[in-house]
Design an enzyme around this catalytic site. Sequence first.
Site, short mmCIF file in Angstrom:
data_model
loop_
_atom_site.label_atom_id
_atom_site.label_comp_id
_atom_site.label_asym_id
_atom_site.label_seq_id
_atom_site.Cartn_x
_atom_site.Cartn_y
_atom_site.Cartn_z
N LYS A 136 0.35 -1.42 0.21
CA LYS A 136 -0.34 -0.46 0.35
C LYS A 136 0.57 1.42 0.47
O LYS A 136 0.01 2.16 -0.65
CB LYS A 136 -1.00 -0.02 1.19
CG LYS A 136 -2.08 -0.83 0.75
CD LYS A 136 -3.25 -0.14 0.16
CE LYS A 136 -4.97 -1.19 -0.08
NZ LYS A 136 -5.17 -0.29 -0.73
N SER A 394 1.25 -10.21 -0.15
CA SER A 394 0.90 -8.79 -0.53
C SER A 394 1.16 -7.79 0.52
O SER A 394 1.23 -6.40 1.16
CB SER A 394 -0.28 -8.38 -0.94
OG SER A 394 -1.53 -8.68 -0.82
#
Length: 598
Positions: A136, A394
């Site tokens: 992110k 991720s």
Amino acid sequence: MFSSLSRRAVLRVRASSSSGRVCGVLVPSASHNSESLFQSRQKSTQPVDPFVEEEGTAAATTPNNNAQELVNFPEAQPILLNAKEHAVGYLNKILNARVYEAAIETELQEAKNLSSALKNKIFLKREDTQPVFSFKIRGAYNKMAHLTRAELDMGVVCCSAGNHAQGVALSARKLGCQAVIVMPLATPSIKVNAVRTHGGPTVEVRLFGNNYDEAAVEAKRLQKEENMTMIHPFDDPYVIAGQGTIGLEILKARVSGPLDAIFVCCGGGGMLAGIAAYVKRVRPNVKVIGVEAADAAGMTASIREGQVVTLDSVGLFADGAAVKTVGSETFRICNTLVDDMITVDTDQICNAIKLSYNDARVVLEPAGALGVAGMKKYIEENGITGQTMVAITSGANMDFDRLRFVSERADSSERTLAVTIPETPGSFRALYALIWPRNVTEFSYRFEAKGQAHVLISFQPVMNVDNDFEGVLEGLRKNDFSCYDLSHNDLAKSHVRHLAGGRSNVPHERIFRFDFPESPGALQRFLASMDITWNVSLFHYRNHGDDFGRVLVGIQVPDTCDKRVQNFLDTLGYTYAEETNNPAYLSFLRHTNGETQD
């Protein structure tokens, strides 16, 4: 599942001999042999002029001066994409994204254990190693770095209870701007503290509302009333471009080697859209496959319907990807470019966390393991071997309290049976003899009444023996043990395994708690040492990964057998404690005929 977009027909425009230039565009085929969601989905893109290219490329010759023919290229050949149809401007935005002032270029790590198990060459794109332990930071920083100084001075705001908040906080500190991060009141303190740590004095964490939607209302108020810039977690071109640099790094690392597919976690769709926008422009034969949690599959539903769909509810196990409504821009890109979508359940996610740990020695958060889970399912369902695939890990912001649940559900090799046995001495031993030498991971049984007994047993079939589990079932039934498979029964795995048994009024019952060594043959030795005339009235064991297994056993023995019982305990040599008078046993496992226990 979806079929590959790479099978679409291609319109080739051949230039006249005077120009000597060729322009190719990708257009949907009129028909497709296999049934798929992509075949039936409704396209929501604007009409496209196939002869207009992206800025900076050579202009196509007009159709009036060129012959046209419809050609079905083989799947292995390159496909020329029309930039206007396929995410205009994103190639330029990704190549010029400002991410490396805050993020790192993460390793593309070969996963040798996964490669061996899945019979394909597997790589993990280690986004869990970013400074905020998730991808992110890329999108958040790229968006904020493109704000003007005046906009930064007015401050930024976002609403997030997870990884996006940490990305915004770190970006705000590096860019020297104020940030207000609105989080729901119930946000775990570990996440609140992480945001404060990354952001420092420039970041204010504001706890507001009972859920994400209420917190989002406060964030929008700040945006409107205080002229702060909203940093959206996914539905923003700069955020999408920032996440697209992951695709750039993957192709750069594999520029001299084969690459067949990339598996990407999908929540709101920012990372999936960014990677697809880059990969399909640069190396279009590489499949880009999105992976969603089955109980939060917003992009899958939207592509199926041809428009953005808002889900009624979403599951929260993979909370980092639990989004009710995907972005309009992310949907536009994914609907056009993504080759496939696949969904995975909670057990498959837990198993992927375990598999990733075996290769990377990192405990991924559930959303962070979606790519691995989807890749494994896709390979197994399609019987794929010998290909090269990348799964993006991720994020690794795992809540520690979840580890017990993950461990409980991670072992895909474990199978669970409900078995009915005669309530007679020796039945327990006979049942176990049919399971041995397989590793028993759970055994729950409680005497109910004379006649029959119900046993819940979990074990690991022998992996290198074909149909070993089916062979166990057949052996049990041949010996008159009725049984049925509970391996995929969520009620059994979530609740019944913890409630099996209950109270019973068993004459002459004595309760013992043992520490069994976690080694092959420990249970067999226990049963072989017991007097064959004694009846096991209670047995509970669950493997929790310790070096000793904690086992609770009830044995029916007459009062005259005290010396024989003591001799059995001494000979066995296992650490034990008698719990016959324990109030927990008396209250919950033994009928008291209405009498209360002191």
